[in-house]
Design an enzyme around this catalytic site. Structure first.
Site, mmCIF file in Angstrom:
data_model
loop_
_atom_site.group_PDB
_atom_site.id
_atom_site.type_symbol
_atom_site.label_atom_id
_atom_site.label_comp_id
_atom_site.label_asym_id
_atom_site.label_seq_id
_atom_site.Cartn_x
_atom_site.Cartn_y
_atom_site.Cartn_z
ATOM 1 N N HIS A 100 -5.158 8.123 0.559
ATOM 2 C CA HIS A 100 -3.771 8.453 0.231
ATOM 3 C C HIS A 100 -3.651 8.915 -1.226
ATOM 4 C CE1 HIS A 100 -2.500 6.907 4.055
ATOM 5 N NE2 HIS A 100 -2.983 5.702 3.788
ATOM 6 N N GLU A 130 -11.709 1.816 5.527
ATOM 7 C CA GLU A 130 -10.745 1.765 6.614
ATOM 8 C C GLU A 130 -10.520 3.176 7.138
ATOM 9 O OE1 GLU A 130 -6.177 0.269 7.281
ATOM 10 O OE2 GLU A 130 -6.601 2.144 6.237
ATOM 11 N N GLU A 138 2.966 10.264 5.972
ATOM 12 C CA GLU A 138 3.035 9.024 6.729
ATOM 13 C C GLU A 138 4.215 8.138 6.353
ATOM 14 O OE1 GLU A 138 -0.708 6.965 7.275
ATOM 15 O OE2 GLU A 138 -1.818 8.809 6.911
ATOM 16 N N THR A 160 -7.862 5.096 -1.362
ATOM 17 C CA THR A 160 -8.244 6.323 -2.059
ATOM 18 C C THR A 160 -7.975 7.581 -1.236
ATOM 19 O OG1 THR A 160 -10.541 5.966 -1.340
ATOM 20 C CG2 THR A 160 -9.937 5.201 -3.550
ATOM 21 N N GLU A 191 0.816 -1.216 0.000
ATOM 22 C CA GLU A 191 0.000 0.000 0.000
ATOM 23 C C GLU A 191 0.854 1.273 0.000
ATOM 24 O OE1 GLU A 191 -3.311 2.189 2.913
ATOM 25 O OE2 GLU A 191 -2.248 0.384 3.583
#
Length: 282
Positions: free
Chosen positions: A184, A242, A154, A182, A148
């Site tokens: 990020h 999430e 981050e 989506t 990912e």
């Protein structure tokens, strides 16, 4: 497409004491529960598997990559711990019949620095060395590793689809693909539907999150374009919400979650499901 929701929406860390979440998700209408593995010792895996089977609730598995689970770290003991964690989660995914284990496999969330090019390349090589080992276990188990990209706030290693493709293609295993979140992508990609088309068969999983990580459908993402792009590439995976309703201190700091993202986790889960169902399965 199946629609899912992460345990992160309600609780962190997920544990056996949190199994009421499974019933909530099923009653709302979700097809999939995404289990975030923060501490495997907190979860009775046999009971979890039995409960999900009885509810006819499919499972996907995601990771929580703290600073001690960083396969690109300069300290060999931390790299070893990160690889061990990934392999443990692959075993868990296999046991739960999850098709994949996903997350920022390459580094720790919150690891952001401007470093010399030589150091950057060394860290990338450590990452590759460990990914080569991880995919061997993934291939043996028949579980896909889904890498990912995270936004620039981050991680400093993999922010874009292009960077993820380069890393995945260099490893060169059919069991290493890409997870697109989506949230990020809204920060890092110029055009999310175009990035989905570019990923093509490399795309293993979608975390369908709004631009502010709030309820899907309440922000400015091009959900119709995203849906069209997924249909274009013949995507057969899940769409999983999430976000973080009750993050731990470590998770809040890593993901910069400082305020509630919806009136309640239940409301986000219910309204998010209704929107995704209408948009992607109508």
């Amino acid at each position: 497409m199946n629609i899912g929701i992460s345990t992160f929406v309600w609780v962190s860390p997920f544990s056996t004491a949190s199994f009421d979440i499974l019933r909530k998700a099923k009653d709302i209408g979700y097809d999939v529960i995404e289990i975030a593995v923060e501490d495997r010792e907190l979860i009775d895996w046999a009971v979890l598997r039995k409960t999900c089977r009885e509810m006819d609730l499919s499972v996907t598995v995601s990771g929580a990559f703290g600073m001690d689970r960083d396969i690109s770290n300069e300290l060999p003991e931390i790299r070893a711990n990160g690889l061990s964690y990934i392999i443990d989660c692959l075993e868990i995914a296999s046991e739960l019949e999850s098709p994949l284990f996903g997350g920022p496999l390459y580094s720790a969330v919150g690891k952001t620095r401007l470093v010399p090019e030589r150091q950057k390349q060394q860290e990338r090589q450590w990452c590759l060395d460990n990914l080569y080992q991880a995919v061997q276990r993934a291939e043996a188990l028949g579980v896909t590793l889904a890498l990912e990209p995270l936004n620039r706030f981050e991680t400093d290693m993999v922010n874009t689809v292009d960077q993820a493709i380069a890393l995945v293609d260099e490893v060169g295993s059919a069991q290493l693909k890409i997870l697109l979140d989506t949230f990020h992508s809204n920060i890092e990609e110029k055009n999310i539907p175009a990035s989905i088309i570019k990923l093509g068969s490399r795309l293993a999983h979608i975390q369908a999150n709004e631009n502010d990580r709030g309820t899907p459908g309440t922000g400015h993402l091009d959900w119709v374009g995203i849906c069209d792009a997924l249909q274009t590439i013949g995507y057969q995976g899940s769409l999983v919400i999430e976000t973080f309703g009750a993050p731990s201190k470590e998770l809040a700091r890593a993901a910069s979650i400082w305020r509630p993202l919806a009136a309640s986790a239940d409301e986000l889960a219910e309204e998010g499901f209704a929107f995704l169902k209408k948009t992607f399965t109508a």
